[in-house]
Write a protein that holds these residues in place. Sequence first.
Motif, PDB file in Angstrom:
ATOM      1  N   PHE B 280       0.836  -1.212   0.000  1.00  0.00           N
ATOM      2  CA  PHE B 280       0.000   0.000   0.000  1.00  0.00           C
ATOM      3  C   PHE B 280       0.866   1.256   0.000  1.00  0.00           C
ATOM      4  CE2 PHE B 280      -1.787   3.266   2.906  1.00  0.00           C
ATOM      5  CZ  PHE B 280      -2.743   3.785   2.042  1.00  0.00           C
ATOM      6  N   VAL B 281       1.820   1.330   0.937  1.00  0.00           N
ATOM      7  CA  VAL B 281       2.631   2.547   1.072  1.00  0.00           C
ATOM      8  C   VAL B 281       3.486   2.766  -0.181  1.00  0.00           C
ATOM      9  CG1 VAL B 281       4.455   3.687   2.401  1.00  0.00           C
ATOM     10  CG2 VAL B 281       2.646   2.443   3.587  1.00  0.00           C
ATOM     11  N   ALA B 282       4.120   1.687  -0.673  1.00  0.00           N
ATOM     12  CA  ALA B 282       5.005   1.830  -1.841  1.00  0.00           C
ATOM     13  C   ALA B 282       4.210   2.267  -3.069  1.00  0.00           C
ATOM     14  CB  ALA B 282       5.724   0.512  -2.102  1.00  0.00           C
ATOM     15  N   ASP B 283       3.059   1.616  -3.314  1.00  0.00           N
ATOM     16  CA  ASP B 283       2.276   1.965  -4.501  1.00  0.00           C
ATOM     17  C   ASP B 283       1.644   3.337  -4.372  1.00  0.00           C
ATOM     18  OD1 ASP B 283       3.012  -0.419  -5.443  1.00  0.00           O
ATOM     19  OD2 ASP B 283       1.037  -1.371  -5.445  1.00  0.00           O
ATOM     20  N   TYR B 284       1.230   3.716  -3.157  1.00  0.00           N
ATOM     21  CA  TYR B 284       0.635   5.036  -2.961  1.00  0.00           C
ATOM     22  C   TYR B 284       1.670   6.112  -3.277  1.00  0.00           C
ATOM     23  CZ  TYR B 284      -2.115   8.826  -0.968  1.00  0.00           C
ATOM     24  OH  TYR B 284      -2.828   9.989  -0.812  1.00  0.00           O
ATOM     25  N   LYS B 285       2.891   5.920  -2.737  1.00  0.00           N
ATOM     26  CA  LYS B 285       3.945   6.914  -2.972  1.00  0.00           C
ATOM     27  C   LYS B 285       4.281   7.006  -4.457  1.00  0.00           C
ATOM     28  CE  LYS B 285       7.548   7.289  -0.172  1.00  0.00           C
ATOM     29  NZ  LYS B 285       8.665   6.794   0.646  1.00  0.00           N
ATOM     30  N   ALA B 286       4.329   5.850  -5.122  1.00  0.00           N
ATOM     31  CA  ALA B 286       4.691   5.840  -6.540  1.00  0.00           C
ATOM     32  C   ALA B 286       3.610   6.505  -7.386  1.00  0.00           C
ATOM     33  CB  ALA B 286       4.920   4.402  -6.997  1.00  0.00           C
ATOM     34  N   LYS B 287       2.349   6.261  -7.032  1.00  0.00           N
ATOM     35  CA  LYS B 287       1.247   6.738  -7.865  1.00  0.00           C
ATOM     36  C   LYS B 287       0.893   8.206  -7.599  1.00  0.00           C
ATOM     37  CE  LYS B 287      -3.361   5.062  -9.151  1.00  0.00           C
ATOM     38  NZ  LYS B 287      -3.481   4.978 -10.556  1.00  0.00           N
ATOM     39  N   PHE B 288       0.911   8.603  -6.327  1.00  0.00           N
ATOM     40  CA  PHE B 288       0.422   9.949  -5.995  1.00  0.00           C
ATOM     41  C   PHE B 288       1.516  10.884  -5.490  1.00  0.00           C
ATOM     42  CE2 PHE B 288      -3.056   6.896  -5.186  1.00  0.00           C
ATOM     43  CZ  PHE B 288      -3.895   7.295  -6.202  1.00  0.00           C
ATOM     44  N   GLY B 289       2.727  10.362  -5.228  1.00  0.00           N
ATOM     45  CA  GLY B 289       3.792  11.220  -4.709  1.00  0.00           C
ATOM     46  C   GLY B 289       3.481  11.613  -3.287  1.00  0.00           C
ATOM     47  N   GLY B 290       4.413  11.456  -2.382  1.00  0.00           N
ATOM     48  CA  GLY B 290       4.158  11.811  -0.984  1.00  0.00           C
ATOM     49  C   GLY B 290       3.594  10.639  -0.197  1.00  0.00           C
ATOM     50  N   TYR B 291       3.752  10.712   1.102  1.00  0.00           N
ATOM     51  CA  TYR B 291       3.319   9.624   1.985  1.00  0.00           C
ATOM     52  C   TYR B 291       1.804   9.600   2.150  1.00  0.00           C
ATOM     53  CZ  TYR B 291       7.978   8.373   3.620  1.00  0.00           C
ATOM     54  OH  TYR B 291       9.266   7.915   3.692  1.00  0.00           O
ATOM     55  N   PRO B 292       1.208   8.408   2.301  1.00  0.00           N
ATOM     56  CA  PRO B 292      -0.201   8.347   2.707  1.00  0.00           C
ATOM     57  C   PRO B 292      -0.309   8.620   4.209  1.00  0.00           C
ATOM     58  CG  PRO B 292       0.674   6.127   2.506  1.00  0.00           C
ATOM     59  CD  PRO B 292       1.796   7.073   2.119  1.00  0.00           C
ATOM     60  N   SER B 293      -1.488   9.047   4.651  1.00  0.00           N
ATOM     61  CA  SER B 293      -1.733   9.227   6.082  1.00  0.00           C
ATOM     62  C   SER B 293      -2.642   8.099   6.548  1.00  0.00           C
ATOM     63  CB  SER B 293      -2.428  10.565   6.316  1.00  0.00           C
ATOM     64  OG  SER B 293      -3.700  10.521   5.701  1.00  0.00           O
TER      65      SER B 293
END
Lengths: 306, 384
Positions: B280-293
């Motif tokens: 989740f964290v890796a794909d979120y960062k790759a797709k949207f830039g920046g950390y998820p909360s």
Amino acid sequence: MTFALILEQIFNGFQTGVTLFLIAAGLTLVLGIMDFVNLAHGSQVMIGAYAATVLTALTGNFYLGVLLAIPVTFLFGIVLELVIIRHLYQRDHMEQVLATFGLILFFNEAVRIGFGPGALFFNLPDSLSGFVMVMPDMPYPAFRFSVIWVGLACAILIGLFVARTRIGAMVRAGASNPEMTAALGINIRLLFRLIFAAGATFAGLAGMMLGPLTAVEPGMGEGLLILSLVVIIIGGIGSVRGAFIAAVIVGIVDTMGRVLLPVILRSFMDQAAADGAGPALASMAVYILMAVVLVFRPTGLFPPKG
Amino acid sequence: MKKLILSTALAGAMIAAPAVADTVKVGFMTTLSGSAGVIGKQQENAVKLAMEHLGGKLGGMPGEVIIMDDQRKPDVAKQLANRFIKSDKVDVVAGVIWSNLLVAIHQQVTRSGKLLISANAGPSTVAGAGCHENFFSLSWQNDQTPAAMGKYMQDQGVKEVYLMAPNYQAGKDMLTGFKSTFKGKIAAEVYTQLGQTDFQAELSALRAANPEATMVFQPGGMGVNFVKQWNQANMNSVSKLFSVFTTDSTTLPAIKDAALGSRHTQSWSPDIDNAINKKFVADYKAKFGGYPSYYASQAYDAIMAIDYAVGKAGSTDTAAMRKVLAAGNIPTTRGNLKMNTNHFPIQDFYLREVVKDADGVVTVKTVGTVFEDYADSYAKDCKF
């Protein structure tokens, strides 16, 4: 509560007050002279804040950023008046409200598309991030202190301009009786365009001073618009002097209400009830004040003579 | 005659069609406009990522998530809930960031016979006597996170604390939760306005009170303003700042270094070590830039929970899905989530610290576990 704390809260109230005045000054003249309801005035605050944030980031200097942002907001006011606002003067209030409400949505969405929904990072320059000693033992944030001075300087400038200059006399005449003023051969359209743009600039300046203090984000001026409407109603629509006095009163009542009301209520209510009623009453304080003023002075404290 | 046959055949096809392609519909409500829009954007991103990971399917059936903006207004939330149930005919209503909005739609959705799955709000009013079997939380009960903070501060030997929270249901729950575990002196309990932008008056009063520590709950844009003004007023020299739901990846890009070193409690963290979370964290960062909360991780978990419930139940029948979710063991970014009797999760609460990552981006890091398998205190009052 000590004397120093009360003094500090008066400073806080004053700082809120002068910021409100910068927004209300344009609003009261626009409503007073052209009988035009401009709900999008809060968007000018947001545009000023974004302009200063972007220009500060580009130039790397806060002062230069603000200095460049001022003409940007002025030009923006001129363009907005030319493109949209002037077509609305002859419409009734309801249509003006609808159109300018639409402008709010448009500007918010435009900013969101351009800069994203999140708050922008805009911090204080080092030279203003310290403290000044207002009194021994009473440090006050330097930036907030300078906001008070900038606001006061603008108030004096606007006051002198309206009271002492030829254009100021036209503005006052326009506020009292626009038809008669036009009949005397004064180009009230051009006059209004300049007032609209000047009002936009002062509102933008308020946004620039708020930028380092609060979040620079879409819709940041909307809460302030409501408060500045309260200010111009208390002060008397069309009156710059009234707007200034009312803004300072509203700023101080709002600040003192938030800090003192819960303390006062706790002295005769139990803790839980006071914690519930205190903040609720504090958020109503300025509106109660407005209602009281309207009961005794339906045209506000300082209505323009007409 | 030919026409008649054709239309009969068409009618037959139309009756048969739903059995072939039964779509699982989810109505997802979040806040996309106003100063809280950045939170909703993260949830929207997370929902899209979840649907991408699931290949557009929920429980093996074609899935559709309708994302709508509640504008942080209870009346708008009620209209949306009505729309989801009556006109969109969704199978599940999910999302909801704000406690006052969740309270507003709770009865409406649960009594309609649909499941309501919270991806954030956890007001005490729906956890105890006012609970309903059709409601599930995939986040936490409001009191829990500040209770973990209270325990941490108690363990740190903090003697006196000044509390500050917005004046609404979640603000009250947060301070109640904190006081349930913190046994030291409460210097003051200050309620600010929801959506307040300038805290200078409150900070002046705080400076005069001179408390040893301060604990605040100021979510979203309020947190950006509060932390900024806290630093501008140099309050760190007056009092030590602790917070819940205030410094996270929705506010850190605007606060930046001003929050470095500050500690808070949370039931999720980007560095929790399990396969789902890493992906989740890796794909979120790759797709949207920046950390998820946590707002994003909870929205992701809510969609994954719906996928799990539909898949295991084999249908979108509310009672069958309810049975699956109530049994717990739901695969999430926080590991396999256990469910309490009031349908709130039983989970660990971590202590996190604001740090810079290897790329110099301000983020959060887990530095300890405050509670393990922590259940909320309202479950005993909940009888379905």
